[in-house]
Design an enzyme around this catalytic site. Sequence first.
Site, short mmCIF file in Angstrom:
data_model
loop_
_atom_site.label_atom_id
_atom_site.label_comp_id
_atom_site.label_asym_id
_atom_site.label_seq_id
_atom_site.Cartn_x
_atom_site.Cartn_y
_atom_site.Cartn_z
N TYR A 143 0.84 -1.20 0.00
CA TYR A 143 0.00 0.00 0.00
C TYR A 143 0.88 1.26 0.00
O TYR A 143 0.64 2.20 -0.77
CB TYR A 143 -0.91 -0.04 1.23
CG TYR A 143 -1.92 1.07 1.32
CD1 TYR A 143 -3.06 1.06 0.53
CD2 TYR A 143 -1.75 2.12 2.21
CE1 TYR A 143 -4.01 2.08 0.62
CE2 TYR A 143 -2.68 3.14 2.32
CZ TYR A 143 -3.81 3.11 1.52
OH TYR A 143 -4.74 4.13 1.62
N LYS B 18 1.04 4.36 -2.73
CA LYS B 18 0.65 5.73 -2.38
C LYS B 18 1.82 6.71 -2.56
O LYS B 18 1.62 7.89 -2.80
CB LYS B 18 0.08 5.78 -0.96
CG LYS B 18 -1.23 5.00 -0.83
CD LYS B 18 -2.31 5.53 -1.78
CE LYS B 18 -3.61 4.78 -1.74
NZ LYS B 18 -4.61 5.29 -2.68
P1 NAP Z 1 -13.22 2.11 0.72
O1 NAP Z 1 -14.22 2.52 1.73
O2 NAP Z 1 -12.67 0.74 0.78
O3 NAP Z 1 -13.82 2.40 -0.74
C1 NAP Z 1 -13.07 2.14 -1.89
C2 NAP Z 1 -14.00 1.87 -3.03
O4 NAP Z 1 -13.20 1.54 -4.20
C3 NAP Z 1 -14.92 0.68 -2.78
O5 NAP Z 1 -16.24 0.97 -3.19
C4 NAP Z 1 -14.29 -0.41 -3.65
O6 NAP Z 1 -15.20 -1.40 -4.05
C5 NAP Z 1 -13.79 0.41 -4.83
N1 NAP Z 1 -12.85 -0.35 -5.63
C6 NAP Z 1 -11.96 -1.30 -5.21
N2 NAP Z 1 -11.30 -1.83 -6.26
C7 NAP Z 1 -11.78 -1.21 -7.36
C8 NAP Z 1 -11.50 -1.35 -8.75
N3 NAP Z 1 -10.59 -2.23 -9.19
N4 NAP Z 1 -12.18 -0.58 -9.63
C9 NAP Z 1 -13.11 0.30 -9.19
N5 NAP Z 1 -13.42 0.48 -7.88
C10 NAP Z 1 -12.76 -0.27 -6.98
O7 NAP Z 1 -11.95 3.10 0.77
P2 NAP Z 1 -11.82 4.58 1.37
O8 NAP Z 1 -11.38 4.46 2.76
O9 NAP Z 1 -13.02 5.38 1.04
O10 NAP Z 1 -10.55 5.09 0.54
C11 NAP Z 1 -10.67 5.77 -0.69
C12 NAP Z 1 -9.28 6.15 -1.17
O11 NAP Z 1 -8.63 6.98 -0.19
C13 NAP Z 1 -8.36 4.95 -1.41
O12 NAP Z 1 -7.53 5.19 -2.51
C14 NAP Z 1 -7.54 4.92 -0.14
O13 NAP Z 1 -6.30 4.29 -0.34
C15 NAP Z 1 -7.40 6.38 0.18
N6 NAP Z 1 -7.12 6.64 1.59
C16 NAP Z 1 -8.01 6.24 2.55
C17 NAP Z 1 -7.70 6.46 3.88
C18 NAP Z 1 -8.61 6.06 5.01
O14 NAP Z 1 -8.19 6.21 6.16
N7 NAP Z 1 -9.80 5.57 4.75
C19 NAP Z 1 -6.49 7.08 4.22
C20 NAP Z 1 -5.62 7.46 3.22
C21 NAP Z 1 -5.95 7.23 1.90
P3 NAP Z 1 -15.34 -2.74 -3.12
O15 NAP Z 1 -15.60 -2.28 -1.73
O16 NAP Z 1 -16.47 -3.47 -3.75
O17 NAP Z 1 -14.01 -3.44 -3.23
#
Ligand code: NAP
Length: 246
Positions: free
Chosen positions: A154, A158
């Site tokens: 990861y 990033k």
């Molecule tokens: P999340 O709740 O897991 O949502 C991610 C979404 O992306 C889910 O709906 C997932 O679908 C979808 N997805 C996964 N693989 C995919 C693919 N191949 N094609 C299209 N869609 C896909 O994640 P989040 O926490 O909202 O995070 C969103 C972004 O912010 C990510 O890039 C993450 O790395 C970044 N981020 C998050 C955090 C945090 O603390 N949450 C911190 C830093 C960065 P499924 O659920 O069906 O797999």
Amino acid sequence: MNLKDKVVIVTGAARGIGEAVALKFTKKEAKVVLVDIDKESIDALVKKLNSMGGDALGIKVDVTKKEAVEGMVEKVVEKFGKIDVIINNAGITSDAKLVKMTEDQFDKVIDVNLKGTYNCAQAVAQVMEAQGYGVILNASSVVGIYGNFGQTNYAATKWGVIGMTKSWAKELGKKGIRVNAVAPGFILTPMTEKMPEKVLDMMKKKAPINRLGLPEDIANAYAFLASDEASFITGTVLSVDGGLVL
Ligand code: NAP
């Protein structure tokens, strides 16, 4: 911040940060395209956004599939005639310590977070170059900048996203396209629900703002960077982490 009538693609829009972004931009009267692999959830969200007066479109696409991404971009141009903004938000985790991580875990995360972002940006940049304007926003993470226990794969993606952001900002600036990244701290979404409560509590205490982030905190940052008020900002990484790493 004026986002009225901007055509905005959000990947990974079915839940978490992507869902909050779709809501924020709809409230700002943008036309939002929701991209995700979870068709049922995006269909439900499109219905909700349109019942709020939005003009949303949902397209089931796996961002790792180049041809599917290109098809999605064609559909968006066909329906709306332009693309103002893409938010490359789709991302996954598959954690393990270095010595335990499998090749499959490594490859899967690289594929979605890094190659998926590249696929989408490449397809959209061609449209934006022809238009002479556009904004590309990428999801990095505090983990990309500082690393994290159990997140070799990861963290690599990033940090890679930051490298791509800066390269694209240099390549595309003269074509009227701005490219920036957002580096969230620990945000309460389905992704972090998988983390031990002990770790989340530690992250909360470490941050001077003394709370975990909400998806809306990140949506607000994307909205600003997408708007014309950010017209002199490109190639940057905006940390939205409550001061976690100070
Ligand atoms: P999340 O709740 O897991 O949502 C991610 C979404 O992306 C889910 O709906 C997932 O679908 C979808 N997805 C996964 N693989 C995919 C693919 N191949 N094609 C299209 N869609 C896909 O994640 P989040 O926490 O909202 O995070 C969103 C972004 O912010 C990510 O890039 C993450 O790395 C970044 N981020 C998050 C955090 C945090 O603390 N949450 C911190 C830093 C960065 P499924 O659920 O069906 O797999």
